[in-house]
Design a protein around this motif. Structure first.
Motif, PDB file in Angstrom:
ATOM      1  N   VAL A  67       0.845  -1.193   0.000  1.00 47.74           N
ATOM      2  CA  VAL A  67       0.000   0.000   0.000  1.00 47.74           C
ATOM      3  C   VAL A  67       0.881   1.244   0.000  1.00 47.74           C
ATOM      4  CG1 VAL A  67      -1.720   1.319   1.296  1.00 47.74           C
ATOM      5  CG2 VAL A  67      -1.919  -1.168   1.138  1.00 47.74           C
ATOM      6  N   ALA A  68       0.733   2.059  -1.034  1.00 46.01           N
ATOM      7  CA  ALA A  68       1.444   3.334  -1.194  1.00 46.01           C
ATOM      8  C   ALA A  68       2.950   3.169  -1.446  1.00 46.01           C
ATOM      9  CB  ALA A  68       1.193   4.280  -0.022  1.00 46.01           C
ATOM     10  N   ASN A  69       3.349   2.027  -2.000  1.00 43.05           N
ATOM     11  CA  ASN A  69       4.763   1.790  -2.409  1.00 43.05           C
ATOM     12  C   ASN A  69       5.798   2.325  -1.422  1.00 43.05           C
ATOM     13  OD1 ASN A  69       3.323   3.922  -4.457  1.00 43.05           O
ATOM     14  ND2 ASN A  69       5.271   4.778  -3.749  1.00 43.05           N
ATOM     15  N   LEU A  70       5.633   1.913  -0.169  1.00 40.76           N
ATOM     16  CA  LEU A  70       6.553   2.410   0.864  1.00 40.76           C
ATOM     17  C   LEU A  70       7.838   1.585   0.924  1.00 40.76           C
ATOM     18  CD1 LEU A  70       4.230   3.214   3.907  1.00 40.76           C
ATOM     19  CD2 LEU A  70       5.122   4.750   2.161  1.00 40.76           C
ATOM     20  N   VAL A  71       8.923   2.276   1.227  1.00 39.96           N
ATOM     21  CA  VAL A  71      10.191   1.598   1.503  1.00 39.96           C
ATOM     22  C   VAL A  71      10.489   1.863   2.971  1.00 39.96           C
ATOM     23  CG1 VAL A  71      12.637   1.439   0.944  1.00 39.96           C
ATOM     24  CG2 VAL A  71      10.982   1.955  -0.862  1.00 39.96           C
ATOM     25  N   VAL A  72      10.122   0.882   3.805  1.00 41.60           N
ATOM     26  CA  VAL A  72      10.276   1.028   5.248  1.00 41.60           C
ATOM     27  C   VAL A  72      11.433   0.136   5.695  1.00 41.60           C
ATOM     28  CG1 VAL A  72       9.132   0.714   7.484  1.00 41.60           C
ATOM     29  CG2 VAL A  72       7.806   1.483   5.508  1.00 41.60           C
ATOM     30  N   HIS A  73      12.417   0.742   6.359  1.00 42.99           N
ATOM     31  CA  HIS A  73      13.655   0.006   6.602  1.00 42.99           C
ATOM     32  C   HIS A  73      13.525  -1.140   7.599  1.00 42.99           C
ATOM     33  CE1 HIS A  73      13.908   2.736  10.048  1.00 42.99           C
ATOM     34  NE2 HIS A  73      14.732   1.868  10.559  1.00 42.99           N
ATOM     35  N   THR A  74      12.333  -1.300   8.221  1.00 42.90           N
ATOM     36  CA  THR A  74      12.129  -2.445   9.112  1.00 42.90           C
ATOM     37  C   THR A  74      11.193  -3.489   8.472  1.00 42.90           C
ATOM     38  OG1 THR A  74      10.372  -1.173  10.153  1.00 42.90           O
ATOM     39  CG2 THR A  74      12.499  -1.216  11.296  1.00 42.90           C
ATOM     40  N   ASP A  75      10.826  -3.276   7.234  1.00 43.29           N
ATOM     41  CA  ASP A  75       9.898  -4.177   6.548  1.00 43.29           C
ATOM     42  C   ASP A  75      10.666  -5.390   6.007  1.00 43.29           C
ATOM     43  OD1 ASP A  75       8.075  -5.455   4.949  1.00 43.29           O
ATOM     44  OD2 ASP A  75       7.708  -3.759   3.604  1.00 43.29           O
ATOM     45  N   LEU A  76      10.545  -6.505   6.737  1.00 41.12           N
ATOM     46  CA  LEU A  76      11.280  -7.723   6.367  1.00 41.12           C
ATOM     47  C   LEU A  76      10.898  -8.239   4.991  1.00 41.12           C
ATOM     48  CD1 LEU A  76      11.559 -10.153   9.408  1.00 41.12           C
ATOM     49  CD2 LEU A  76      13.391  -9.134   8.062  1.00 41.12           C
ATOM     50  N   LEU A 121       0.652   3.793   7.160  1.00 39.30           N
ATOM     51  CA  LEU A 121       0.689   5.100   6.483  1.00 39.30           C
ATOM     52  C   LEU A 121       1.309   6.194   7.337  1.00 39.30           C
ATOM     53  CD1 LEU A 121      -2.794   4.973   4.746  1.00 39.30           C
ATOM     54  CD2 LEU A 121      -0.559   4.458   3.755  1.00 39.30           C
ATOM     55  N   ARG A 122       1.566   5.896   8.581  1.00 46.09           N
ATOM     56  CA  ARG A 122       2.216   6.894   9.436  1.00 46.09           C
ATOM     57  C   ARG A 122       3.547   7.328   8.839  1.00 46.09           C
ATOM     58  NH1 ARG A 122       4.636   6.551  15.349  1.00 46.09           N
ATOM     59  NH2 ARG A 122       6.446   7.158  14.143  1.00 46.09           N
ATOM     60  N   ASN A 123       4.163   6.400   8.119  1.00 47.08           N
ATOM     61  CA  ASN A 123       5.430   6.726   7.450  1.00 47.08           C
ATOM     62  C   ASN A 123       5.261   7.912   6.489  1.00 47.08           C
ATOM     63  OD1 ASN A 123       7.251   4.405   8.350  1.00 47.08           O
ATOM     64  ND2 ASN A 123       5.454   3.315   7.626  1.00 47.08           N
ATOM     65  N   ILE A 124       4.102   7.995   5.862  1.00 46.94           N
ATOM     66  CA  ILE A 124       3.858   9.107   4.921  1.00 46.94           C
ATOM     67  C   ILE A 124       3.587  10.397   5.691  1.00 46.94           C
ATOM     68  CG2 ILE A 124       2.481   9.909   2.957  1.00 46.94           C
ATOM     69  CD1 ILE A 124       1.873   7.038   2.279  1.00 46.94           C
ATOM     70  N   LYS A 125       2.946  10.258   6.841  1.00 47.36           N
ATOM     71  CA  LYS A 125       2.723  11.452   7.681  1.00 47.36           C
ATOM     72  C   LYS A 125       4.059  12.085   8.081  1.00 47.36           C
ATOM     73  CE  LYS A 125      -1.729  10.161   9.826  1.00 47.36           C
ATOM     74  NZ  LYS A 125      -2.614  11.193   9.281  1.00 47.36           N
ATOM     75  N   LEU A 160      16.066   3.366   0.132  1.00 47.72           N
ATOM     76  CA  LEU A 160      16.730   2.191  -0.444  1.00 47.72           C
ATOM     77  C   LEU A 160      18.244   2.371  -0.422  1.00 47.72           C
ATOM     78  CD1 LEU A 160      14.490   1.428  -3.549  1.00 47.72           C
ATOM     79  CD2 LEU A 160      14.881  -0.098  -1.610  1.00 47.72           C
ATOM     80  N   ALA A 161      18.664   3.598  -0.752  1.00 54.17           N
ATOM     81  CA  ALA A 161      20.103   3.882  -0.795  1.00 54.17           C
ATOM     82  C   ALA A 161      20.739   3.757   0.594  1.00 54.17           C
ATOM     83  CB  ALA A 161      20.336   5.279  -1.352  1.00 54.17           C
ATOM     84  N   LYS A 162      19.935   3.902   1.624  1.00 50.99           N
ATOM     85  CA  LYS A 162      20.459   3.821   2.996  1.00 50.99           C
ATOM     86  C   LYS A 162      20.618   2.372   3.470  1.00 50.99           C
ATOM     87  CE  LYS A 162      18.195   8.173   4.202  1.00 50.99           C
ATOM     88  NZ  LYS A 162      16.955   8.710   4.814  1.00 50.99           N
ATOM     89  N   THR A 163      20.120   1.403   2.690  1.00 53.88           N
ATOM     90  CA  THR A 163      20.223   0.010   3.146  1.00 53.88           C
ATOM     91  C   THR A 163      21.619  -0.555   2.899  1.00 53.88           C
ATOM     92  OG1 THR A 163      19.522  -0.935   1.014  1.00 53.88           O
ATOM     93  CG2 THR A 163      17.777  -0.432   2.606  1.00 53.88           C
ATOM     94  N   SER A 164      22.017  -1.471   3.780  1.00 56.02           N
ATOM     95  CA  SER A 164      23.320  -2.123   3.610  1.00 56.02           C
ATOM     96  C   SER A 164      23.330  -2.971   2.340  1.00 56.02           C
ATOM     97  CB  SER A 164      23.634  -2.995   4.838  1.00 56.02           C
ATOM     98  OG  SER A 164      22.616  -3.951   5.014  1.00 56.02           O
TER      99      SER A 164
END
Ligand code: CO
Length: 210
Positions: A67-76, A121-125, A160-164
């Motif tokens: 939903v909403a093409n999020l890149v969340v760094h804790t999303d396994l 969606l809090r990530n978008i907020k 994405l660029a911040k990921t190892s």
């Protein structure tokens, strides 16, 4: 009346038969090898199918949608897709593709309790708050939502660029990350030109010793 889902199974038989007619070894080839050049991170919205809007065939794009093409760094889930596609499939391009008129982004802009999706969606907020100055200048709600769609993609690219995973790949090869937005109203993709190519594009604190 026939159940609507049966139509999908019937269509599938027709589609498979057509493919075999065009090329008898079509499925044999696909089953043996998967070598996509692209990873697509897009919205779950049914109107934004990655292959169709880019004129690509099965086997060409590795796809992750939420939903909403999020890149969340804790999303396994996203991280697993990213690692597999970058390290095993060795994709050359990662594309974050949002779309104007995204319901998820609209939901994020109000203060209603939409249930569980609010947590996602809090990530978008947070992005809204980060870019409050430029967003508050857009008095038209639709223009503000459209810009937030773009900012969400830009932040996705940066995330994405911040990921190892991405930074490790950059040590040995080229990997481009692109930010695009699809227009539901005209079917066209807009390249936001936020391509990130390497660690130099990130603030020093995000440059990992990988
Ligand atoms: Co959407």
């Amino acid at each position: 009346m026939k159940d609507s889902y049966l139509r999908l199974l019937e269509n599938n038989k027709i589609w498979a038969a057509e493919k075999i007619k065009e090329n008898p070894k079509y499925f044999q080839h696909l089953a043996e090898l998967q070598t996509p050049e692209f990873l697509w991170i897009g919205c779950s919205d049914s109107r934004v199918p990655a292959n169709e809007i880019t004129g690509t065939d099965p086997g060409e794009i590795f796809v992750h949608r939420n939903v909403a093409n999020l890149v969340v760094h804790t999303d396994l889930n996203m991280l697993s897709v990213l690692q597999f596609s970058v390290e095993v499939l060795k994709v050359k391009h990662v594309i974050v593709c949002g779309h104007y008129g995204c319901g998820g982004v609209k939901y994020a802009m109000d203060t209603q309790d939409h249930g569980l999706v609010n947590k996602w969606l809090r990530n978008i907020k947070e992005i809204h708050v980060k870019y409050d100055e430029q967003l508050s200048k857009l008095t038209d709600v639709r223009a503000r939502a459209d810009r937030l769609v773009e900012l969400n993609v830009i932040e996705g690219v940066r995330s994405l660029a911040k990921t190892s995973i991405v930074q490790k790949a950059w040590k040995t090869r080229s990997l481009q990350i692109h930010g695009w937005v699809y227009g539901l109203e005209n079917g066209l993709i807009k390249d936001l030109n936020v391509m990130v190519n390497g660690i130099a594009d990130l603030e020093p604190i995000f440059r990992l010793d990988v």
